[in-house]
Scaffold this active site. Structure first.
Site, mmCIF file in Angstrom:
data_model
loop_
_atom_site.group_PDB
_atom_site.id
_atom_site.type_symbol
_atom_site.label_atom_id
_atom_site.label_comp_id
_atom_site.label_asym_id
_atom_site.label_seq_id
_atom_site.Cartn_x
_atom_site.Cartn_y
_atom_site.Cartn_z
ATOM 1 N N HIS A 54 0.848 -1.187 0.000
ATOM 2 C CA HIS A 54 0.000 0.000 0.000
ATOM 3 C C HIS A 54 0.888 1.242 0.000
ATOM 4 O O HIS A 54 2.102 1.159 0.114
ATOM 5 C CB HIS A 54 -0.932 0.014 1.219
ATOM 6 N N ALA A 55 0.252 2.392 -0.134
ATOM 7 C CA ALA A 55 0.923 3.692 -0.027
ATOM 8 C C ALA A 55 0.059 4.582 0.848
ATOM 9 O O ALA A 55 -1.123 4.301 1.062
ATOM 10 C CB ALA A 55 1.112 4.328 -1.405
#
Length: 139
Positions: A54-55
């Site tokens: 994820h970011a």
């Protein structure tokens, strides 16, 4: 420190060496460029598994191999870098808008993460394509 760094960076943390055992301490806005709002850790990661994927839109993090070792693969939408973490007195600063994968965990490793914000699902990009599209818009 106190300011947002532009890119990922290995941060040396204070280390007090003592024959009885070493000590490292971390103070928000002194050793990391943010106030620490949340701390969490990953452990007992089975062999071959990865974490992350994820970011974050705004969250800053310092990732530390408190025990053992692992790789952190970062992608800013243009370039990819791999950082091998294996020292409890260094951490990897991860600014916002970097896709991250944590992999190759050694047996018994502990990944300690210091975060600039409390948990907020709204701050996540969970899909790489959505993240990549947001990076293209920001350029």
């Amino acid at each position: 420190m106190g300011e947002l760094l532009r890119g990922p960076k290995i941060v040396e943390l204070p280390r007090i060496q003592d024959p009885r055992g070493n000590l490292t301490f971390i103070e928000g806005s002194a050793h990391v460029p943010f106030d620490i709002a949340r701390v969490y850790y990953l452990y007992d990661v089975p062999g071959g598994e990865s974490r992350g994927g994820h970011a974050h839109k705004e969250l800053e993090q310092l990732i530390i191999a408190a025990s053992g070792s692992f790789d952190v693969v970062l992608d800013d939408g243009r370039d990819q870098s791999t950082f091998f973490l294996n020292r409890s007195y260094t951490g990897l600063y991860v600014p916002p808008m970097h896709w991250r994968e944590l992999e190759n965990f050694s047996s018994g490793s502990v990944c300690l993460v210091l975060a600039s914000m409390p948990y907020s699902e709204a701050d996540y990009y969970r899909g790489y394509e959505e993240f990549a599209a947001a990076v293209r818009v920001d350029q």
